[in-house]
Design a protein around this motif. Structure first.
Motif, mmCIF file in Angstrom:
data_model
loop_
_atom_site.group_PDB
_atom_site.id
_atom_site.type_symbol
_atom_site.label_atom_id
_atom_site.label_comp_id
_atom_site.label_asym_id
_atom_site.label_seq_id
_atom_site.Cartn_x
_atom_site.Cartn_y
_atom_site.Cartn_z
ATOM 1 N N ASP A 4 0.969 -1.151 0.028
ATOM 2 C CA ASP A 4 0.067 -0.021 0.132
ATOM 3 C C ASP A 4 0.953 1.192 -0.002
ATOM 4 O OD1 ASP A 4 -2.236 -1.472 -0.049
ATOM 5 O OD2 ASP A 4 -2.664 -1.253 2.042
ATOM 6 N N ARG A 50 2.453 1.922 -3.402
ATOM 7 C CA ARG A 50 1.442 2.302 -4.374
ATOM 8 C C ARG A 50 1.087 3.856 -3.951
ATOM 9 N NH1 ARG A 50 -1.328 -3.054 -3.155
ATOM 10 N NH2 ARG A 50 -0.593 -4.289 -5.031
ATOM 11 N N ARG A 51 1.173 4.112 -2.757
ATOM 12 C CA ARG A 51 1.017 5.671 -2.413
ATOM 13 C C ARG A 51 2.104 6.453 -3.058
ATOM 14 N NH1 ARG A 51 0.988 8.816 3.381
ATOM 15 N NH2 ARG A 51 0.911 10.768 2.254
ATOM 16 N N GLN A 90 3.585 6.208 -5.675
ATOM 17 C CA GLN A 90 3.281 6.267 -7.222
ATOM 18 C C GLN A 90 2.496 7.580 -7.505
ATOM 19 O OE1 GLN A 90 1.742 2.328 -8.030
ATOM 20 N NE2 GLN A 90 3.423 2.056 -9.527
ATOM 21 N N ALA A 104 7.623 0.440 -9.376
ATOM 22 C CA ALA A 104 6.757 -0.420 -10.189
ATOM 23 C C ALA A 104 7.414 -1.592 -10.301
ATOM 24 C CB ALA A 104 6.622 0.406 -11.758
ATOM 25 N N ILE A 112 6.865 -3.317 -6.972
ATOM 26 C CA ILE A 112 5.720 -3.782 -6.688
ATOM 27 C C ILE A 112 5.484 -5.341 -7.423
ATOM 28 C CG2 ILE A 112 3.174 -3.552 -7.036
ATOM 29 C CD1 ILE A 112 3.692 -0.182 -6.553
#
Length: 282
Positions: A178, A181-182, A184, A207, A210
């Motif tokens: 999480d 992704r934040r 990003q 990326a 992840i």
């Protein structure tokens, strides 16, 4: 060529310098990076590093060559290779998170000001350093973004050349993904990690990380399908068959973090004997 030279003051951006601690190892790579950031009246020391008088002297010498005193200390997290050297700068004000109680932290770290997500600290030239909460590697982990330049101090959330260990109970694979992704959605243009050299394509790196973690998760699911009812110690060889055996003890921590994430998602279950199996839908 890498500019990672232990003890040397290296400018990495306007008003930002790095000093590499002399603590190389399996968990620290070339060592812990400490950073000096200019403010209008002094320097912020970000991640002072391990308790090492030689490193403290090199940081002090760096500050003297810059011509500014170290007035504040900020940490990304409180593992023992990142914060203990703060004790060797007793006049500097400490800012950062409280340490979690998991037996792996620097118990000497106590902040004068507890930082929280979204807080900002003033830098030179009217710029600001913004706190971004990034739990995962450990529950109290912060990254720090210089808003004017997009330079992110990533601590152990992302390091150059390797993935980081996620060690429960204070480490969480779900929170880690999480937090990635934040990032990003943040305007990150350059990354200064806690270990290793600068990461110059940060969005690609995020990326890739992840994708790597999700591929590992697929291997966990495949191993549970082939070897149901096994403990972590039996699963690690198949899930981390691409990792040298001498690293399997460390890999077991991240494997457990993957399994706990799958358990939270009701895709895996652990019995009373700590043996893991897939949850069959229906």
């Amino acid at each position: 060529m890498s500019s990672l030279i232990p003890g040397q003051l290296t400018i990495i951006a306007p008003g930002v310098w790095r000093v590499l601690a002399q603590n190389p190892g399996m968990m620290t790579g070339p060592g812990t990076n400490s950073y000096l950031l200019a403010t209008d009246d002094g320097l912020i020391l970000l991640d002072p590093g391990p308790s090492d008088e030689r490193h403290a002297a090199q940081l002090q010498a760096g500050a003297e060559s810059i011509g500014l005193p170290i007035t504040q200390i900020v940490v990304t997290h409180t593992h023992r290779d990142h914060s203990p050297c703060a004790a060797l700068f007793p006049s500097a004000r400490r800012l950062g998170p409280l340490p979690p109680d998991d037996g792996l932290q620097d118990e000497s770290w106590q902040p004068d000001q507890i930082l929280k997500d979204g807080d900002t600290l003033p830098l030179a030239q009217g710029d600001t350093l913004r706190v971004i909460a990034t739990p995962g590697h450990v529950s109290n982990h912060f990254c720090y973004l210089i808003e004017g330049t997009g330079l992110l101090f990533s601590g152990d959330h992302l390091i150059q050349g390797s993935t980081v260990v996620i060690a429960p109970p204070s480490g969480s694979m779900g929170a880690y993904l999480d937090s990635l992704r934040r990032l990003q959605s943040e305007p990150v243009r350059l990354m200064a990690p806690g270990h290793g050299d600068l990461i110059r394509e940060p969005m690609d790196y995020i990326a890739h990380t992840i994708a790597h973690r999700l591929r590992r998760e697929e291997k966990v699911l495949r191993s549970l399908s082939l070897h149901p009812g096994r403990p972590v110690s039996d699963l690690v060889a198949s899930v981390y068959d691409d990792v040298p055996v001498f690293l399997h003890g460390v890999a077991s921590m991240s494997l457990l973090a993957h399994l706990i994430k799958l358990e939270q998602e009701h895709r895996a279950a652990c019995d009373a004997d700590e043996r893991w199996s897939l949850v069959v839908p229906g």
